[in-house]
Write a protein that holds these residues in place. Sequence first.
Motif, PDB file in Angstrom:
ATOM      1  N   GLU A 149      34.779 120.063   8.256  1.00 23.66           N
ATOM      2  CA  GLU A 149      34.034 119.817   7.020  1.00 23.66           C
ATOM      3  C   GLU A 149      33.098 118.615   7.138  1.00 23.66           C
ATOM      4  O   GLU A 149      32.144 118.509   6.379  1.00 23.66           O
ATOM      5  CB  GLU A 149      35.001 119.675   5.835  1.00 23.66           C
ATOM      6  N   SER A 150      33.371 117.737   8.112  1.00 27.57           N
ATOM      7  CA  SER A 150      32.405 116.650   8.309  1.00 27.57           C
ATOM      8  C   SER A 150      31.368 117.010   9.378  1.00 27.57           C
ATOM      9  O   SER A 150      30.326 116.370   9.481  1.00 27.57           O
ATOM     10  CB  SER A 150      33.105 115.318   8.604  1.00 27.57           C
ATOM     11  N   ALA A 151      31.624 118.058  10.166  1.00 24.03           N
ATOM     12  CA  ALA A 151      30.633 118.499  11.162  1.00 24.03           C
ATOM     13  C   ALA A 151      29.506 119.290  10.497  1.00 24.03           C
ATOM     14  O   ALA A 151      28.359 119.266  10.960  1.00 24.03           O
ATOM     15  CB  ALA A 151      31.309 119.354  12.234  1.00 24.03           C
ATOM     16  N   ILE A 152      29.826 119.989   9.415  1.00 19.67           N
ATOM     17  CA  ILE A 152      28.827 120.857   8.773  1.00 19.67           C
ATOM     18  C   ILE A 152      27.652 120.066   8.182  1.00 19.67           C
ATOM     19  O   ILE A 152      26.499 120.404   8.457  1.00 19.67           O
ATOM     20  CB  ILE A 152      29.518 121.798   7.753  1.00 19.67           C
ATOM     21  N   PRO A 153      27.890 118.990   7.428  1.00 23.25           N
ATOM     22  CA  PRO A 153      26.733 118.217   6.946  1.00 23.25           C
ATOM     23  C   PRO A 153      25.920 117.592   8.081  1.00 23.25           C
ATOM     24  O   PRO A 153      24.748 117.288   7.896  1.00 23.25           O
ATOM     25  CB  PRO A 153      27.353 117.116   6.073  1.00 23.25           C
ATOM     26  N   CYS A 154      26.528 117.428   9.254  1.00 23.53           N
ATOM     27  CA  CYS A 154      25.804 116.841  10.397  1.00 23.53           C
ATOM     28  C   CYS A 154      25.002 117.885  11.160  1.00 23.53           C
ATOM     29  O   CYS A 154      24.294 117.543  12.104  1.00 23.53           O
ATOM     30  CB  CYS A 154      26.775 116.150  11.341  1.00 23.53           C
ATOM     31  N   GLY A 155      25.145 119.168  10.793  1.00 28.08           N
ATOM     32  CA  GLY A 155      24.297 120.186  11.412  1.00 28.08           C
ATOM     33  C   GLY A 155      24.993 121.183  12.314  1.00 28.08           C
ATOM     34  O   GLY A 155      24.325 121.970  12.996  1.00 28.08           O
ATOM     35  N   ALA A 156      26.326 121.212  12.337  1.00 30.46           N
ATOM     36  CA  ALA A 156      27.032 122.195  13.174  1.00 30.46           C
ATOM     37  C   ALA A 156      26.554 123.614  12.846  1.00 30.46           C
ATOM     38  O   ALA A 156      26.410 123.966  11.678  1.00 30.46           O
ATOM     39  CB  ALA A 156      28.540 122.098  12.945  1.00 30.46           C
ATOM     40  N   THR A 157      26.310 124.414  13.876  1.00 33.69           N
ATOM     41  CA  THR A 157      26.004 125.834  13.648  1.00 33.69           C
ATOM     42  C   THR A 157      27.184 126.713  14.047  1.00 33.69           C
ATOM     43  O   THR A 157      27.254 127.869  13.660  1.00 33.69           O
ATOM     44  CB  THR A 157      24.759 126.282  14.433  1.00 33.69           C
ATOM     45  N   VAL A 158      28.099 126.155  14.845  1.00 31.81           N
ATOM     46  CA  VAL A 158      29.355 126.834  15.180  1.00 31.81           C
ATOM     47  C   VAL A 158      30.477 125.813  15.043  1.00 31.81           C
ATOM     48  O   VAL A 158      30.368 124.699  15.548  1.00 31.81           O
ATOM     49  CB  VAL A 158      29.348 127.369  16.624  1.00 31.81           C
ATOM     50  N   ILE A 159      31.537 126.201  14.348  1.00 31.02           N
ATOM     51  CA  ILE A 159      32.734 125.361  14.333  1.00 31.02           C
ATOM     52  C   ILE A 159      33.846 126.146  15.021  1.00 31.02           C
ATOM     53  O   ILE A 159      33.902 127.367  14.940  1.00 31.02           O
ATOM     54  CB  ILE A 159      33.131 124.940  12.910  1.00 31.02           C
ATOM     55  N   ARG A 160      34.705 125.431  15.732  1.00 27.41           N
ATOM     56  CA  ARG A 160      35.718 126.078  16.576  1.00 27.41           C
ATOM     57  C   ARG A 160      37.100 125.818  15.990  1.00 27.41           C
ATOM     58  O   ARG A 160      37.585 124.693  16.005  1.00 27.41           O
ATOM     59  CB  ARG A 160      35.626 125.516  17.998  1.00 27.41           C
ATOM     60  N   ILE A 161      37.730 126.883  15.483  1.00 24.09           N
ATOM     61  CA  ILE A 161      38.955 126.707  14.707  1.00 24.09           C
ATOM     62  C   ILE A 161      40.129 127.451  15.333  1.00 24.09           C
ATOM     63  O   ILE A 161      40.093 128.673  15.476  1.00 24.09           O
ATOM     64  CB  ILE A 161      38.758 127.229  13.260  1.00 24.09           C
ATOM     65  N   GLY A 162      41.169 126.705  15.691  1.00 24.21           N
ATOM     66  CA  GLY A 162      42.390 127.325  16.199  1.00 24.21           C
ATOM     67  C   GLY A 162      43.524 127.195  15.203  1.00 24.21           C
ATOM     68  O   GLY A 162      43.922 128.153  14.533  1.00 24.21           O
ATOM     69  N   THR A 163      44.064 125.982  15.107  1.00 26.87           N
ATOM     70  CA  THR A 163      45.250 125.711  14.297  1.00 26.87           C
ATOM     71  C   THR A 163      45.140 126.231  12.857  1.00 26.87           C
ATOM     72  O   THR A 163      46.105 126.799  12.337  1.00 26.87           O
ATOM     73  CB  THR A 163      45.504 124.189  14.267  1.00 26.87           C
ATOM     74  N   ALA A 164      44.028 126.038  12.221  1.00 28.03           N
ATOM     75  CA  ALA A 164      43.896 126.437  10.803  1.00 28.03           C
ATOM     76  C   ALA A 164      43.951 127.947  10.626  1.00 28.03           C
ATOM     77  O   ALA A 164      44.196 128.430   9.524  1.00 28.03           O
ATOM     78  CB  ALA A 164      42.602 125.874  10.212  1.00 28.03           C
ATOM     79  N   LEU A 165      43.761 128.698  11.712  1.00 25.97           N
ATOM     80  CA  LEU A 165      43.839 130.156  11.618  1.00 25.97           C
ATOM     81  C   LEU A 165      45.182 130.688  12.101  1.00 25.97           C
ATOM     82  O   LEU A 165      45.780 131.561  11.476  1.00 25.97           O
ATOM     83  CB  LEU A 165      42.739 130.814  12.463  1.00 25.97           C
ATOM     84  N   PHE A 166      45.641 130.171  13.241  1.00 29.29           N
ATOM     85  CA  PHE A 166      46.790 130.776  13.917  1.00 29.29           C
ATOM     86  C   PHE A 166      48.060 129.933  13.833  1.00 29.29           C
ATOM     87  O   PHE A 166      49.098 130.319  14.347  1.00 29.29           O
ATOM     88  CB  PHE A 166      46.438 131.021  15.394  1.00 29.29           C
ATOM     89  N   GLY A 167      47.985 128.757  13.225  1.00 29.59           N
ATOM     90  CA  GLY A 167      49.141 127.870  13.159  1.00 29.59           C
ATOM     91  C   GLY A 167      49.161 126.934  14.353  1.00 29.59           C
ATOM     92  O   GLY A 167      48.330 127.034  15.253  1.00 29.59           O
ATOM     93  N   ALA A 168      50.142 126.030  14.355  1.00 28.52           N
ATOM     94  CA  ALA A 168      50.231 125.014  15.418  1.00 28.52           C
ATOM     95  C   ALA A 168      50.544 125.665  16.746  1.00 28.52           C
ATOM     96  O   ALA A 168      51.266 126.656  16.796  1.00 28.52           O
ATOM     97  CB  ALA A 168      51.284 123.991  15.054  1.00 28.52           C
ATOM     98  N   ARG A 169      49.979 125.117  17.812  1.00 26.60           N
ATOM     99  CA  ARG A 169      50.290 125.612  19.161  1.00 26.60           C
ATOM    100  C   ARG A 169      51.577 124.970  19.647  1.00 26.60           C
ATOM    101  O   ARG A 169      51.922 123.862  19.278  1.00 26.60           O
ATOM    102  CB  ARG A 169      49.141 125.254  20.117  1.00 26.60           C
ATOM    103  N   HIS A 170      52.305 125.707  20.518  1.00 29.35           N
ATOM    104  CA  HIS A 170      53.590 125.184  20.999  1.00 29.35           C
ATOM    105  C   HIS A 170      53.428 124.592  22.384  1.00 29.35           C
ATOM    106  O   HIS A 170      52.562 124.985  23.110  1.00 29.35           O
ATOM    107  CB  HIS A 170      54.630 126.314  21.023  1.00 29.35           C
TER     108      HIS A 170
END
Length: 228
Positions: A207-228
């Motif tokens: 959410e802080s990358a978007i105002p800075c101009g991100a065109t792609v954000i890379r999301i793992g944990t928020a979609l699939f849960g914590a990695r083990h």
Amino acid sequence: MTTKINKQRVNIRENLQLTQKRIESAARTAGRDPHSVRLMAVTKGVEEARIVPALEAGQRLFGENYVQEASGKWPGLKTRYPDIQLHLIGALQTNKAKDAVMLFDAIDTLDRPALAQALAAAMQKTGRRPPLSIEVNLAGEAQKPGCAPAAIPALLQQAENLGLVVRGLMTVPPAGKNPEVYFKELANLARAHGFNHLSMGMSGDFESAIPCGATVIRIGTALFGARH
Ligand SMILES: *Cc1c(COP(=O)(O)O)cnc(C)c1O
């Protein structure tokens, strides 16, 4: 309260919708078109059976960190969903360049001359030409991959000489620091070099990358849960 994530209880479709809403809201607040920010689902450590719900929910842009892990999961999925866009977002060894060029639709971690050379040779051999982004190591962290900002012009010149297509920048900011400083710096570098692909922001800071101009954000944990 338990600290362990029960895989069965992670609702991937719901997480995708929720994350998409947060992207849209952050974009609107920043005065940006929500469609100008794409969500890349990062599936390192996520088994095939848990990737399928994301595909069924319509997700098509994915990122993997390791060539070997990705080679086990994605060829089958790509047959079933031919419009998948799979990016390599982890460090690449030169001896895996050919495998990477065969499997990935884009390689976002070009960071050094030897790798540019290996990728050019692999593309020549395979006839495949996935577009590249340069990974930038903004804080000079020795243990992390990425090109120093000052080394970008030479790397770009070399890439051009080799006929490589570089279309953007990506970064992972240093842990424990205010990421915004680094997002702004990457955006400035992208502007200086005429790039409009800007891959930055993860589950904890997108959410802080978007105002800075991100065109792609890379999301793992928020979609699939914590990695083990
Ligand atoms: C693992 C990883 C991500 C995703 O991180 P989360 O915090 O799980 O969202 C993004 N980018 C890179 C390069 C990664 O290695």
